[in-house]
Design an enzyme around this catalytic site. Structure first.
Site, PDB file in Angstrom:
ATOM      1  N   HIS A 194      37.679  34.750  42.241  1.00 29.77           N
ATOM      2  CA  HIS A 194      38.972  35.034  42.841  1.00 29.77           C
ATOM      3  C   HIS A 194      39.045  34.573  44.298  1.00 29.77           C
ATOM      4  CE1 HIS A 194      42.969  36.252  43.224  1.00 29.77           C
ATOM      5  NE2 HIS A 194      42.611  36.633  44.427  1.00 29.77           N
ATOM      6  N   GLU A 217      37.569  32.251  45.454  1.00 28.47           N
ATOM      7  CA  GLU A 217      37.632  30.801  45.311  1.00 28.47           C
ATOM      8  C   GLU A 217      39.070  30.301  45.238  1.00 28.47           C
ATOM      9  OE1 GLU A 217      35.525  28.308  45.296  1.00 28.47           O
ATOM     10  OE2 GLU A 217      36.923  26.782  44.555  1.00 28.47           O
ATOM     11  N   TYR A 239      41.626  31.551  46.572  1.00 32.20           N
ATOM     12  CA  TYR A 239      42.222  31.586  47.910  1.00 32.20           C
ATOM     13  C   TYR A 239      41.590  30.552  48.832  1.00 32.20           C
ATOM     14  CZ  TYR A 239      44.863  35.398  46.186  1.00 32.20           C
ATOM     15  OH  TYR A 239      45.724  36.133  45.419  1.00 32.20           O
ATOM     16  N   SER A 266      52.098  25.649  57.634  1.00 27.34           N
ATOM     17  CA  SER A 266      52.453  26.267  58.914  1.00 27.34           C
ATOM     18  C   SER A 266      52.405  25.265  60.061  1.00 27.34           C
ATOM     19  CB  SER A 266      51.500  27.420  59.234  1.00 27.34           C
ATOM     20  OG  SER A 266      51.473  28.323  58.167  1.00 27.34           O
ATOM     21  N   THR A 316      51.158  37.583  51.440  1.00 23.07           N
ATOM     22  CA  THR A 316      51.617  36.247  51.051  1.00 23.07           C
ATOM     23  C   THR A 316      53.116  36.135  51.283  1.00 23.07           C
ATOM     24  OG1 THR A 316      49.966  36.404  49.309  1.00 23.07           O
ATOM     25  CG2 THR A 316      51.407  34.495  49.275  1.00 23.07           C
TER      26      THR A 316
HETATM   27  C1  HEA Z   1      45.485  28.546  44.544  1.00 24.99           C
HETATM   28  C2  HEA Z   1      45.190  29.300  43.612  1.00 24.99           C
HETATM   29  C3  HEA Z   1      45.790  30.618  43.237  1.00 24.99           C
HETATM   30  C4  HEA Z   1      46.602  31.470  43.947  1.00 24.99           C
HETATM   31  C5  HEA Z   1      47.109  31.334  45.351  1.00 24.99           C
HETATM   32  C6  HEA Z   1      46.841  32.576  43.075  1.00 24.99           C
HETATM   33  C7  HEA Z   1      47.624  33.662  43.449  1.00 24.99           C
HETATM   34  C8  HEA Z   1      47.767  34.818  42.689  1.00 24.99           C
HETATM   35  N1  HEA Z   1      47.281  35.022  41.419  1.00 24.99           N
HETATM   36 FE1  HEA Z   1      46.281  33.649  40.292  1.00 24.99          FE
HETATM   37  N2  HEA Z   1      45.064  32.411  39.280  1.00 24.99           N
HETATM   38  C9  HEA Z   1      44.589  31.203  39.713  1.00 24.99           C
HETATM   39  C10 HEA Z   1      44.830  30.616  40.934  1.00 24.99           C
HETATM   40  C11 HEA Z   1      45.579  31.213  41.941  1.00 24.99           C
HETATM   41  N3  HEA Z   1      46.240  32.395  41.871  1.00 24.99           N
HETATM   42  C12 HEA Z   1      43.780  30.578  38.704  1.00 24.99           C
HETATM   43  C13 HEA Z   1      43.078  29.229  38.816  1.00 24.99           C
HETATM   44  C14 HEA Z   1      43.775  31.452  37.624  1.00 24.99           C
HETATM   45  C15 HEA Z   1      43.144  31.269  36.250  1.00 24.99           C
HETATM   46  C16 HEA Z   1      41.688  31.207  36.223  1.00 24.99           C
HETATM   47  C17 HEA Z   1      41.214  30.978  34.827  1.00 24.99           C
HETATM   48  O1  HEA Z   1      41.249  31.931  34.037  1.00 24.99           O
HETATM   49  O2  HEA Z   1      40.839  29.839  34.496  1.00 24.99           O
HETATM   50  C18 HEA Z   1      44.579  32.597  38.033  1.00 24.99           C
HETATM   51  C19 HEA Z   1      44.776  33.715  37.222  1.00 24.99           C
HETATM   52  C20 HEA Z   1      45.384  34.869  37.666  1.00 24.99           C
HETATM   53  C21 HEA Z   1      45.340  36.103  36.941  1.00 24.99           C
HETATM   54  C22 HEA Z   1      44.610  36.363  35.634  1.00 24.99           C
HETATM   55  C23 HEA Z   1      45.484  36.064  34.486  1.00 24.99           C
HETATM   56  C24 HEA Z   1      44.789  36.194  33.200  1.00 24.99           C
HETATM   57  O3  HEA Z   1      43.838  35.443  32.950  1.00 24.99           O
HETATM   58  O4  HEA Z   1      45.203  37.048  32.422  1.00 24.99           O
HETATM   59  C25 HEA Z   1      46.062  37.013  37.679  1.00 24.99           C
HETATM   60  C26 HEA Z   1      46.281  38.427  37.303  1.00 24.99           C
HETATM   61  O5  HEA Z   1      46.553  39.250  38.062  1.00 24.99           O
HETATM   62  C27 HEA Z   1      46.528  36.320  38.864  1.00 24.99           C
HETATM   63  C28 HEA Z   1      47.280  36.898  39.869  1.00 24.99           C
HETATM   64  C29 HEA Z   1      47.606  36.271  41.061  1.00 24.99           C
HETATM   65  C30 HEA Z   1      48.368  36.924  42.126  1.00 24.99           C
HETATM   66  C31 HEA Z   1      48.940  38.311  42.108  1.00 24.99           C
HETATM   67  C32 HEA Z   1      48.439  36.001  43.142  1.00 24.99           C
HETATM   68  C33 HEA Z   1      49.093  36.235  44.480  1.00 24.99           C
HETATM   69  O6  HEA Z   1      48.271  35.770  45.524  1.00 24.99           O
HETATM   70  C34 HEA Z   1      50.446  35.583  44.582  1.00 24.99           C
HETATM   71  C35 HEA Z   1      51.214  36.096  45.766  1.00 24.99           C
HETATM   72  C36 HEA Z   1      52.486  35.361  46.031  1.00 24.99           C
HETATM   73  C37 HEA Z   1      53.724  35.781  45.748  1.00 24.99           C
HETATM   74  C38 HEA Z   1      53.985  37.058  45.020  1.00 24.99           C
HETATM   75  C39 HEA Z   1      54.924  34.952  46.078  1.00 24.99           C
HETATM   76  C40 HEA Z   1      55.438  35.058  47.472  1.00 24.99           C
HETATM   77  C41 HEA Z   1      55.790  36.421  47.872  1.00 24.99           C
HETATM   78  C42 HEA Z   1      57.037  36.830  48.233  1.00 24.99           C
HETATM   79  C43 HEA Z   1      58.192  35.911  48.293  1.00 24.99           C
HETATM   80  C44 HEA Z   1      57.152  38.226  48.696  1.00 24.99           C
HETATM   81  C45 HEA Z   1      57.961  39.154  47.898  1.00 24.99           C
HETATM   82  C46 HEA Z   1      57.458  39.339  46.549  1.00 24.99           C
HETATM   83  C47 HEA Z   1      57.291  40.505  45.933  1.00 24.99           C
HETATM   84  C48 HEA Z   1      57.233  41.819  46.584  1.00 24.99           C
HETATM   85  C49 HEA Z   1      57.194  40.489  44.453  1.00 24.99           C
HETATM   86  N4  HEA Z   1      46.100  35.024  38.830  1.00 24.99           N
HETATM   87 CU   LIG Z   2      42.371  35.933  40.703  1.00 24.67          CU
END
Ligand code: HEA
Ligand SMILES: [Cu+2]
Ligand code: HEA
Ligand code: CUA
Lengths: 293, 382, 531
Positions: free
Chosen positions: C258, C260, C262, C273, C333
């Site tokens: 995870h 990673e 970020y 920015s 975020t």
């Molecule tokens: C650059 C890479 C990156 C980033 C930034 C993120 C960001 C986030 N990711 Fe993601 N994620 C991955 C890359 C990334 N992810 C990858 C590669 C996988 C799969 C891995 C694999 O299984 O192979 C994955 C999988 C993954 C899962 C697992 C899904 C599953 O396998 O079942 C989850 C579950 O919670 C998740 C959640 C999130 C959340 C909550 C964020 C948050 O950081 C997002 C936050 C941003 C926002 C929400 C938008 C902007 C916010 C606003 C405009 C504010 C107002 C909004 C609200 C109050 C709603 N991600």
């Molecule tokens: Cu994650």
């Protein structure tokens, strides 16, 4: 200091990095092949040769690289700012090593507090215990695995305790080596370093003894379930680090004899002593979590 | 239910008109989650839509502001840039407001989750075991068990035959479950991690080797529900469907009775077979079908295996060597490899047939016949 | 913002030579710009290789049935595609930018440890050579997903697994050394007056990213080591029969995994920015809250890992804990997104190519963030998990997030690197082609995912056929669009274009714009002073 010296020293081209990268390449290919060959045929094939060659190249690289480095330092190209860079680099490197051990400590805690109890039916795994491993008793140290392999646990009396004392003493001796250097008492430095190296070597020898004891008397092996796994990987990687630390100290020892280092030019010395303290601390954690608890 | 969602995307709808029939057959929307057929799946669906709409709303506000700026605050329009660059009040506001929104989402999510994770007081317990690449179901209360294999013919997969409506989502023996009963699933695996998933129940739980996970469902409607293995489990992960047939309680009881009778008959048949010899034709025919059902996924239909992963049987020392060793490896598998033990999965006859087949197919022609009693004898000796 | 009182010498003095000639320049170099260039080209090549594998995936998924590749090979493509894109494309590309820009942005003569810098780079080509050649080993390369869950990667994997493990080891060593270099450079090499809160955000985000790297890459090394010993030396960390647990692997992996993700997005935040204020001609809104938000994201990233494991059967309280923590990440975020919008608000906007990519980033990354938030809701994640909905989520944050930010950064700084303006017509073409095709490629993945298509499958039921066809077409188009970018960059590197002034963009601020274009081989050999 002259104008030139206060400038940050940016080395010109150097052949060592690419040699090092190539060394890593050979090590990775060699080790990867060796391990696979061992498991397929039970014998080491060409992988072993490549691994050896890789280690040799890495050795050459370190030798050449450090030689250049020492040369530059003795000529006075390094300034204080560069010294800070080196120290910070070393401390963050040690931090990364801490995290590496963290992974194995994590595995240890997970096995103890989660997987073994769950296999015995704890938490939301009642059926796991009931259906899959009916006779299994969740205890730690895990002397009988769910599959039924048995072993004996390693106590902390005897060798481990002695080893702890040895390493603690070595921490003190290296500290006195350092104060010696600060006070420019070079004899004290040499003696204390020598002691530290001796203690490190004793530690390693006793560790080998302990492994023999584990294998022959206790039946505690690398493959005797997760208790043996965590035991050997943690102590094994620690032992590897002690070995490296000792080698590092030996190099420093000879440099001291050759008249290197002074109170304000002692990065390599400091790095070695930090490293040594780090392996000490890891051992203390090991002693507590692997042996005693 | 997913109407509004589909409506937003009506733009695309012409693109998928041709697959409507397929969807009728498997009862699925192809744009959105399905509401499913359990109370829990409905809750999950509502939760999904709620969060989706909240996100859309936030998106509209944020992007709305941004595009307003993009349109009206352009340099090309002669706008002079303002010079503000902070405002504690605004910044606190847009930290607090999202937190509140999140709390609003978290409350129903917590409730649903707690309900989903409570398998207590069930009426029926099923032990679901994944193995490469099929599901095994055991009705713990009724002493009934069977394997459930992909039923799509390989010709359809290879593109030689036309694909059916339930392509890849069909099995030889579906899991039969009664409606309106709380059914508890115990999930485990024989080899790697699999994940048992039926979207209509909102049940997806990993089947971990050596551990048992629990899940439950209570089906409200009769019907056939299809899902797939949802955890990468090796080569044929994509060919490991789950099919559940929900029937009424009386139908279910009838099925249990039939199944038990079937089992007794099968046992009698085994006994009978032990006393006789099967012909080569029978053995080879049976063997070929068993081989293609259970073995060819790894050792390949032509017996050549996949070098490095699964050994070829053609030219194998075990296949060429004494029959005993060959039968043994099929019965017990080989520990620590993908070669699983088939003693429990196959009947004596099937094992005899498949070993005979392997020793006589693909030009090997050892001429050796293995009879069920040979297999039986070997099992007895162990 | 920052003005230089004591102008830096722009020419190398006697002690510093210009670049060496020929191949030696590149393999022996200690120059941060050379090494940055190497990283960037390496990353770009890896992007093409990983992209070519994605094209194999998309070609196979163009229609139902098995047409082009065997399932076993398909799994290798998926796995190696993921590994290459993450470790070979995105991470090295950001490191390349760090190398080029951080010393220039903070007024340092070079990276703090220049020789080690070269070593960190040159390990990478070797590591990926090993990884790629393992595809040709008998039994094939890694086929267990980039997440290499045990026991699929231990007991049930092919003979090339050991090569995979050691390749990961050395690329980890490379990342750690690279990160240490960044950390030390930022701590120790800032020009006088470059206080912490004056540092450009790109430097800040990289500073925090580097800590994430130092903290989690060793954990990955631990994970692969345990896979190695489980497979080859009879240990049972991930085997219940010996008291271990396959799920333990997932905990260790995601404790790395995870943070990673970020690691792959924080530097992107820094880039956006930097670019948005330039073309808004207005200082960044909420500089200090940006810094705090970045730090909060980094902190939270260590306590959310199990949101990848909701279906593994954790106890309810653990699921709830990880759900709440994950949802919380939306807050910092969100602060970032709001700050960007506020920066644009009442600015004097213009839409040069870097800005276009940045705006696309803001919109599309946010969409990816929204789907991330949906995934965080545990009971619903049971439906989304391991479907194409997840694939859609992470490609939105990775491709239209990380990759778009990298492209934006290239368009922003390329004139500074080469001294000439690239072909703006081609750049705009690249933008529009990419923008449209990337959405055709990834948006419908949400639909097929929700409709129930699992990920990592080479064949699917016919109800998904139409969407997959569209997705594949989008994929081919997006892939081809990147060739425009390739052509454009090559053209600029060969100095075909109009020379640019030192300050390429009128609204730009920062030390990098005070030096000549192209940036001289050595900059700031005597530190500038910042007021
Ligand atoms: C650059 C890479 C990156 C980033 C930034 C993120 C960001 C986030 N990711 Fe993601 N994620 C991955 C890359 C990334 N992810 C990858 C590669 C996988 C799969 C891995 C694999 O299984 O192979 C994955 C999988 C993954 C899962 C697992 C899904 C599953 O396998 O079942 C989850 C579950 O919670 C998740 C959640 C999130 C959340 C909550 C964020 C948050 O950081 C997002 C936050 C941003 C926002 C929400 C938008 C902007 C916010 C606003 C405009 C504010 C107002 C909004 C609200 C109050 C709603 N991600
Ligand atoms: Cu994650
Ligand atoms: C930063 C990371 C990153 C990037 C940039 C991409 C980019 C792309 N990804 Fe990737 N992807 C991942 C990270 C990334 N991916 C990860 C981590 C996984 C999970 C792996 C796993 O499950 O283990 C994954 C999985 C994944 C899948 C799911 C596979 C499966 O579950 O079986 C798919 C399917 O469509 C896919 C497609 C694509 C496509 C079409 C692109 C495109 O954007 C690529 C475009 C680029 C090019 C095409 C290259 C340029 C062009 C040429 C070289 C010329 C040749 C061109 C043609 C022939 C047209 N990816
Ligand atoms: Cu079983 Cu995937």
């Amino acid at each position: 200091m002259t104008e030139q010296h206060s400038q940050y020293y940016v080395p010109t081209q150097s052949p060592w990095p690419i040699v090092g990268a190539f060394g890593f390449f050979l090590v990775a290919v060699g080790a990867g092949t060796l391990v696979a060959q061992l498991s397929q045929t039970g014998e080491a094939g060409w992988g072993q040769m490549v691994l050896m060659a890789g280690l040799f190249v890495l050795f050459i690289m370190m030798f050449g690289w450090f030689k250049d480095q020492i040369q530059e330092s003795r000529v006075g190209l390094h300034n204080q700012q560069l010294g800070i860079s080196y120290r910070q680099g070393m401390s963050w490197f040690i931090f990364s090593e801490v995290m590496f051990f963290g992974a194995f400590f994590g595995a240890l805690f997970y096995a103890r507090m989660i997987s073994v109890p769950w296999l015995g039916g704890a938490s939301n795994n009642v059926m796991t215990g009931e259906i899959l491993w009916p006779g299994f008793e969740a205890i730690w140290p895990l002397t009988t695995t769910p599959a039924g392999n048995t072993t004996q646990a390693m106590g902390y009396w005897g060798l481990p305790l002695i080893n702890t004392l040895i390493l603690l003493t070595s921490s003190v001796t290296i500290h006195f080596a350092h104060t010696g250097l600060e006070a420019d008492k070079r004899k004290q430095v040499a003696w204390m370093l020598g002691f530290t190296i001796l203690l490190g070597s004793c530690f390693l020898a006793l560790q080998v003894e302990e492994y023999i004891h584990a294998y022959q008397d206790l039946g505690l092996k690398l493959d005797s379930g997760v208790y043996g796994n965590t035991f050997f990987l943690l102590t094994g990687f620690h032992g590897m680090h002690v070995t490296l630390g000792t080698l590092f100290l030996i190099v420093i020892f000879f440099r001291i004899l050759a008249g290197h280092f002074s109170a304000d030019n002692q990065f390599a010395f400091q790095a070695a002593s930090w490293y040594w303290h780090f392996v000490d601390v890891v051992w203390l954690c090991l002693f507590v979590f692997v042996y005693i608890l | 239910m997913g109407r509004q969602f589909s409506f937003i995307l009506a733009l695309f709808s012409f693109l998928h008109s041709s697959s409507i029939f397929a969807n009728e057959a498997v009862g699925r929307s192809n744009l959105n989650l399905r509401a499913g057929v359990t109370d829990i799946s409905h809750q999950v669906f509502d939760l999904h839509m709620t969060i989706f709409y909240i996100c859309v709303a936030i998106g509209i506000v944020v992007f709305g502001a941004m595009f307003y700026a993009i349109i009206f605050h352009r340099k090309s329009k002669g706008v002079k840039a303002a010079n503000f660059h902070e405002s504690v009040k605004v910044e606190i506001a847009w930290t607090i407001v999202p937190v509140i929104i999140l709390v609003v989402m978290a409350i129903p999510a917590t409730k649903t989750l707690i309900a989903m994770e409570d398998p207590s007081e069930s009426d029926l317990t099923i032990l679901v075991t994944g193995s490469q690449w099929k599901w095994h179901y055991k009705y713990l209360d009724h002493d009934i068990e069977f394997y459930s294999l992909l039923a799509t013919p390989s010709e359809q997969i290879q593109g030689k035959w036309l694909k059916g409506d339930t392509y890849l989502l069909e099995v030889d023996k579906p899991l039969i479950l009664p409606t309106n009963k709380k059914i508890r699933f115990l999930m485990t695996s024989d080899d790697v991690i699999h994940s048992w998933w039926v979207p209509d129940f909102a049940v997806k739980k990993d089947a971990n080797p050596g551990f048992i996970n629990e899940a439950w469902t209570r089906i409200n409607e009769l019907g056939i529900y299809r899902g797939q293995c949802a955890e990468l489990c090796g080569k044929d992960h994509g060919f490991m469907p789950v099919v559940v047939k929900a029937v009424s309680e009386s139908e279910f009881n009838q099925w249990i009775t039939d199944k038990k009778a079937e089992k007794a008959a099968a046992e009698a048949e085994e006994k009978r077979l032990l006393a006789m010899n099967m012909t080569k034709e029978d053995l080879m025919a049976e063997g070929e079908s068993v081989y293609n059902g259970y073995c060819s996924a790894c050792h390949q239909p032509n017996g050549m295996g996949l070098p490095g992963a699964f050994p070829a049987l053609v030219g194998s020392a075990i296949v060429a060597g004494p029959a005993q060793d060959h039968i043994k490896i099929v019965l017990d598998g080989k520990n620590g490899t993908a070669m699983q033990a088939f003693a429990k999965q196959l009947t004596l006859k099937q094992i005899a047939a498949v070993v005979t087949y392997e020793r006589n197919a693909w030009g090997i022609n050892s001429g050796e016949l293995i009879q069920p009693k040979d297999v039986h004898q070997l099992m007895q000796n162990q | 913002m920052n003005t230089i009182t004591q102008t830096a010498p722009t020419h190398a003095d006697e002690h510093h030579h210009g670049p060496a000639k020929g191949i030696k320049r590149w393999i022996f170099t200690t120059n941060h710009k050379d090494i940055g260039t190497l990283y960037l080209w390496f990353a770009f090549i890896m992007f093409l290789v990983g992209g070519a594998m994605a094209m194999v995936i998309r070609a196979e998924l163009f229609q139902p049935g098995l047409q082009i590749v065997e399932p076993h090979f398909f799994n290798q493509m998926t796995t190696v595609h993921g590994l290459i894109m993450v470790f070979g494309a995105v991470m090295p590309a950001f490191t390349g930018l760090a190398n080029w820009m951080i010393p220039m942005m903070i007024g340092a003569p070079d990276m703090a440890l220049p020789r080690m810098n070269n070593l960190s780079f040159w390990i990478l080509p070797f590591a990926f050579l090993i990884l790629l050649s393992s595809l040709f080993v008998e039994g094939g390369g890694p086929a267990f997903g980039w997440t290499f869950y045990a026991p699929l990667s231990t007991t049930y994997s092919g003979d090339s697994t050991a090569l995979f493990v050691f390749a990961v080891h050395i690329m980890g060593i490379s990342s750690i050394m690279g990160a240490i270099n960044v950390v030390v450079t930022i701590w120790n090499m800032r020009a006088p007056g470059m206080t912490w809160m004056k540092m450009p955000l790109f430097v800040w985000t990289w500073f925090i990213t580097a800590y994430l790297l130092i903290a989690v890459m060793p954990v990955l090394a631990g994970a692969v080591t345990m896979v190695l010993t489980d497979k080859y030396f009879g240990t049972s960390f991930f085997n219940a029969a010996g008291g271990g647990d396959p799920v333990m692997f997932q905990h260790i992996f995601w404790f790395f995994g995870h943070p990673e993700v970020y690691i792959m997005i924080l530097p992107a935040f820094g880039i956006i920015s930097t670019i948005v204020p330039t073309f808004s001609r207005k200082p960044l809104f909420g500089y200090s809250s940006m810094v705090y938000a970045t730090a909060s994201i980094a902190f939270l990233s260590f306590i959310v890992w199990a949101h990848h494991m909701f279906t593994t059967g954790m106890p309810v309280f653990a699921e709830l804990f990880f759900m709440y923590c994950t949802m919380l990440i939306s807050v910092p975020t969100g602060v970032k997104v709001f700050n960007w919008v506020a920066t644009m608000w009442r600015g004097a906007l213009s839409f040069e190519v870097p800005m276009m990519f940045s705006i696309a980033f803001i919109v599309l990354f946010t969409m990816g963030g929204f789907s991330g938030l949906m995934l965080a809701i545990t009971p619903v994640d049971f439906q989304y998990h391991d479907t194409y909905f997840v694939v859609a989520h992470f490609h939105y944050v990775l491709v239209t997030g990380a990759i778009f930010s990298l492209i934006a950064a290239t368009y922003y700084w390329l004139p500074k690197w080469t001294g000439v303006m690239y072909d703006i017509g081609l750049a705009k073409l690249h933008f529009w082609c990419s923008l449209i095709s990337v959405n055709v490629l990834f948006f419908p993945m949400h639909f097929v995912g929700l409709a129930g298509m699992p990920r990592r499958i080479p064949d699917y039921s016919i109800q998904f056929a139409n969407w997959n066809q569209i997705i594949s077409l989008g994929g081919f188009a997006f892939g081809l669009s990147q060739l425009i970018f390739l052509a454009l960059v090559i053209k600029a590197c060969r100095k075909k274009g109009d020379p640019v002034p030192d300050k390429v963009w009128d609204g730009a601020t920062g030390l990098e714009w005070e030096v000549k274009s192209p940036a001289p081989y050595h900059t700031f050999t005597t530190p500038p002073e910042i007021k």
